[in-house]
Design a protein around this motif. Sequence first.
Motif, mmCIF file in Angstrom:
data_model
loop_
_atom_site.group_PDB
_atom_site.id
_atom_site.type_symbol
_atom_site.label_atom_id
_atom_site.label_comp_id
_atom_site.label_asym_id
_atom_site.label_seq_id
_atom_site.Cartn_x
_atom_site.Cartn_y
_atom_site.Cartn_z
ATOM 1 N N LEU A 78 0.852 -1.185 0.000
ATOM 2 C CA LEU A 78 0.000 0.000 0.000
ATOM 3 C C LEU A 78 0.891 1.238 0.000
ATOM 4 O O LEU A 78 1.814 1.349 0.816
ATOM 5 C CB LEU A 78 -0.909 0.014 1.230
ATOM 6 C CG LEU A 78 -1.759 -1.238 1.480
ATOM 7 C CD1 LEU A 78 -2.706 -1.005 2.656
ATOM 8 C CD2 LEU A 78 -2.536 -1.626 0.236
ATOM 9 N N VAL A 135 -0.968 -0.870 -4.401
ATOM 10 C CA VAL A 135 -2.235 -0.142 -4.328
ATOM 11 C C VAL A 135 -1.928 1.293 -3.902
ATOM 12 O O VAL A 135 -1.349 1.514 -2.832
ATOM 13 C CB VAL A 135 -3.206 -0.776 -3.311
ATOM 14 C CG1 VAL A 135 -4.495 0.042 -3.229
ATOM 15 C CG2 VAL A 135 -3.501 -2.229 -3.671
ATOM 16 N N ILE A 147 -9.426 -0.312 2.453
ATOM 17 C CA ILE A 147 -8.498 -1.214 1.756
ATOM 18 C C ILE A 147 -8.044 -2.339 2.679
ATOM 19 O O ILE A 147 -7.963 -3.510 2.275
ATOM 20 C CB ILE A 147 -7.280 -0.431 1.225
ATOM 21 C CG1 ILE A 147 -7.716 0.617 0.202
ATOM 22 C CG2 ILE A 147 -6.257 -1.377 0.614
ATOM 23 C CD1 ILE A 147 -8.371 0.052 -1.038
#
Length: 390
Positions: A35, A58, A81
């Motif tokens: 992330l 992401v 997320i």
Amino acid sequence: MNLVFLTNILTPYRLSFFDQLYKNCEKNGINFYVLVMVGEKSDRPGWEYKKFRRKYTVLLENKTILVGKIYFHFNKNLSEILLKLSPDIVVCSGSYLQPSVIKTLKFKNKFNYRVYFWSESHLLEKRNYNKIILKLREIIRINILQKFDGFLYAGKYSKEFIDVYKSKKARLFLLYNSIEDDIFYSKNQLLRQNRNDLRKKYDISNEKYMFFSPIRLEVVKGFDVFLKGIRSLDNEIKEKIIFVVAGNGSLRDKLVMIAKKSNIDVRFLGQCNQDSIIELYAMSDCFLLPSISDSNPLTVVEALWSGLPILISKHVGNGPETVEEGINGYVFDYEYPDTIIDSITKLVNSSSIWNDVARLKSIEIAQEKYNKNNICNDLIAYFMEIFNNV
């Protein structure tokens, strides 16, 4: 098992590790994600998410606020997320002050995952903070770092830092930093055979003992302090050496002036691409990193894989892991200026036998500690053991 890394920005020096970790996770049936808090930063031109993105990354929704010299990234969809990915382990890297790191800690019980912090900080880093700021920093460190379930640390100095602030129950795992070792090692072996031609290409005499420093020309890298510290070198030694610096920064003009006044031969090449950096390693006699504050620089690892003797300051965080004093290099201390002069003199006057042994020792250390594939496999085995014993 679902393994998630949370980082502030994708960087070229971390991508190699993440790519290898993703590949090894796939082989072990592990879902791996990274992330990313922010797509790009103004102080890091060229480090753009769209350039470095991978299928395992992401990019979080982001709003950035600059406070002083620190960027704070607010990622409002982080919890969404995390819920979607359902991680078993989250590894936070970068700054523990980031709101998303604190948010990740806040949600760990609710979402039932463990949180590790990947720490490279050490207690020998110098910061020009006043007493109030230092006291406030201590309070913040204690309150945040004690909440982590465990830490990934890069070596002796970073472990000493963690031991001061971690909770008694926190688990520790030694995670050496890695680079594209196959590229640096294999290319260097080939290029070193053409060392004389490379020296000619960069207009550097084969008679010169060449110190190479791939650094930013900023205060933290200590090159100004270093140059002032070697003014008293014997003229005979000065005539034998050249310092080649790859990198830009705000101190360039000042450094040029110091070198000229001190009668020290310094070549400033500006920013260089990776191919040029590898060539410069191959044509060098010694790697130099004179930082006054450096957590765990990858350039030292690059130098090891390039088979170079190492000369670094005691403020370089991976010194204990990369330098065997007098065997493959030296560590100097700015508080004792003679250690700088003595180290350079020993290196310049070293025999060909010593240099051959030093080069072999550097490569041996690199292969033993900094093999990227082995590092990733060891990390996966460690996390799998934790996952299976929950």
